[in-house]
Design a protein around this motif. Structure first.
Motif, mmCIF file in Angstrom:
data_model
loop_
_atom_site.group_PDB
_atom_site.id
_atom_site.type_symbol
_atom_site.label_atom_id
_atom_site.label_comp_id
_atom_site.label_asym_id
_atom_site.label_seq_id
_atom_site.Cartn_x
_atom_site.Cartn_y
_atom_site.Cartn_z
ATOM 1 N N LEU A 277 0.831 -1.202 0.000
ATOM 2 C CA LEU A 277 0.000 0.000 0.000
ATOM 3 C C LEU A 277 0.868 1.256 0.000
ATOM 4 O O LEU A 277 1.943 1.279 0.601
ATOM 5 C CB LEU A 277 -0.901 0.035 1.234
ATOM 6 N N SER A 278 0.383 2.302 -0.626
ATOM 7 C CA SER A 278 0.999 3.609 -0.507
ATOM 8 C C SER A 278 0.475 4.275 0.762
ATOM 9 O O SER A 278 -0.515 3.815 1.358
ATOM 10 C CB SER A 278 0.662 4.479 -1.719
ATOM 11 N N GLU A 279 1.110 5.358 1.167
ATOM 12 C CA GLU A 279 0.604 6.083 2.347
ATOM 13 C C GLU A 279 -0.823 6.561 2.117
ATOM 14 O O GLU A 279 -1.685 6.431 2.992
ATOM 15 C CB GLU A 279 1.509 7.268 2.662
ATOM 16 N N GLU A 280 -1.087 7.108 0.940
ATOM 17 C CA GLU A 280 -2.423 7.610 0.648
ATOM 18 C C GLU A 280 -3.449 6.485 0.690
ATOM 19 O O GLU A 280 -4.558 6.642 1.229
ATOM 20 C CB GLU A 280 -2.440 8.299 -0.723
ATOM 21 N N ASP A 281 -3.108 5.333 0.137
ATOM 22 C CA ASP A 281 -4.006 4.170 0.181
ATOM 23 C C ASP A 281 -4.319 3.794 1.632
ATOM 24 O O ASP A 281 -5.470 3.498 1.972
ATOM 25 C CB ASP A 281 -3.358 2.968 -0.511
ATOM 26 N N ALA A 282 -3.277 3.796 2.461
ATOM 27 C CA ALA A 282 -3.452 3.393 3.853
ATOM 28 C C ALA A 282 -4.406 4.332 4.587
ATOM 29 O O ALA A 282 -5.282 3.882 5.342
ATOM 30 C CB ALA A 282 -2.098 3.360 4.558
ATOM 31 N N TRP A 283 -4.250 5.626 4.350
ATOM 32 C CA TRP A 283 -5.161 6.575 4.996
ATOM 33 C C TRP A 283 -6.591 6.407 4.488
ATOM 34 O O TRP A 283 -7.559 6.500 5.267
ATOM 35 C CB TRP A 283 -4.696 8.011 4.756
ATOM 36 N N LEU A 284 -6.734 6.161 3.200
ATOM 37 C CA LEU A 284 -8.072 5.978 2.634
ATOM 38 C C LEU A 284 -8.766 4.753 3.232
ATOM 39 O O LEU A 284 -9.999 4.722 3.340
ATOM 40 C CB LEU A 284 -7.980 5.833 1.108
ATOM 41 N N ILE A 285 -7.993 3.761 3.634
ATOM 42 C CA ILE A 285 -8.556 2.571 4.276
ATOM 43 C C ILE A 285 -8.795 2.823 5.757
ATOM 44 O O ILE A 285 -9.841 2.463 6.309
ATOM 45 C CB ILE A 285 -7.603 1.365 4.089
#
Length: 286
Positions: A166-174
């Motif tokens: 995961l990217s950082e942005e992906d992780a926050w979106l989850i």
């Protein structure tokens, strides 16, 4: 999961009579307990900061650092018995095996600047690796990306995200919606106008302050006297209080409750201004 609401006549339990050890005695005891829990590992106390204990590398087991600042602050207000119990519990949970992080375990917690600064200090020694991802939400508060497990949470850094793909942005979106699903709704302006309300529950209650879009809506409806406190992860208090004697009493009570709590998020009272939190108790006109 059941949430319930309380009126904060006293924000938390009254602190017990303090019987704190000296900082050197506290540090020595914590070091001895760590070595007992980790047979064969050497624990070194930092010469500048005795609340910083380093478990040295041994074989394939890497070096790591444990900060006891939070437990030390708690012990300044707690009984000797409660201080000892808190220290033992902190060590046990810190050393306990963590569940392997997954995308479904991603959450965020809200923490203060001292917590974030401590992460940054440790991270400076890890070249090329980010130990944690944080997002400021105003004042001295930050959202910190974590992974949930049975009895605790653990920071999510670049190594974990690499494992998860995961990217950082992906992780926050989850993490954002998964954390929101654990939380009660931010109250409406009618409820806030009626009485001060406490939201009490498990360890993610302080994460309510991360719902900044919701608070922006409430602040617009409720007006400039809206306040929020998050002394611990288990209790958030919301209400209306203009500057004045009652507000000053609230400020003092939150500071005392933070000192008495084993894990304090913040000793401050906050207002919501221009899309972010501000520390209200540092300016009477706010």
């Amino acid at each position: 999961m059941r949430w319930y609401y309380i009126l904060p006549i006293s924000l938390l339990a009254a602190p017990l009579q303090a019987a704190p050890p000296t900082i050197d005695a506290f540090s020595a005891d914590a070091s001895a307990r760590l070595e007992q829990a980790l047979p064969g590992r050497e624990v070194r106390r930092d010469t500048v900061d005795p609340l910083k204990l380093v478990v040295l590398k041994k074989g394939k087991e890497s070096e790591f650092t444990i900060f006891f600042d939070r437990i030390w602050r708690f012990c300044q207000q707690a009984s000797e018995e409660d201080c000892t119990a808190a220290r033992a519990d902190f060590i046990a949970k810190t050393l306990a095996p963590r569940d392997k992080p997954t995308a479904r375990s991603l959450r965020y917690v809200v923490r203060g600047k001292d917590y974030v600064a401590a992460i940054a200090e440790v991270g400076r020694k890890r070249k090329g690796e980010k130990l944690a991802f944080v997002r400021p939400i105003g004042g001295d508060l930050f959202k910190v990306l974590v992974a949930d497990s049975k009895d605790s949470v653990s920071m999510v850094g670049s190594a974990t995200l690499k494992e998860l793909g995961l990217s950082e942005e992906d992780a926050w979106l989850i993490a954002e919606p998964q954390t929101r699903s654990l939380l009660p709704k931010v109250p409406d302006s009618a409820a806030v106008a009626k009485q001060w309300t406490g939201f009490q529950g498990p360890q993610y209650m302080g994460s309510m302050l991360g719902l900044t879009e919701d608070w922006a809506w409430l602040a617009e409806k409720a007006g400039p006297n809206l306040f929020v406190t998050a002394a611990t992860d288990q209790l958030v208090i919301v209400g209306l209080s203009p500057p004045g004697p009652d507000f000053e009493k609230l400020v003092k009570a939150v500071q005392e409750d933070c000192n008495a709590a084993e894990r304090c998020i913040s000793p401050h009272v906050y207002r919501f201004r221009d899309g972010k939190w501000i520390v209200a108790d540092q300016g009477a006109s706010l």
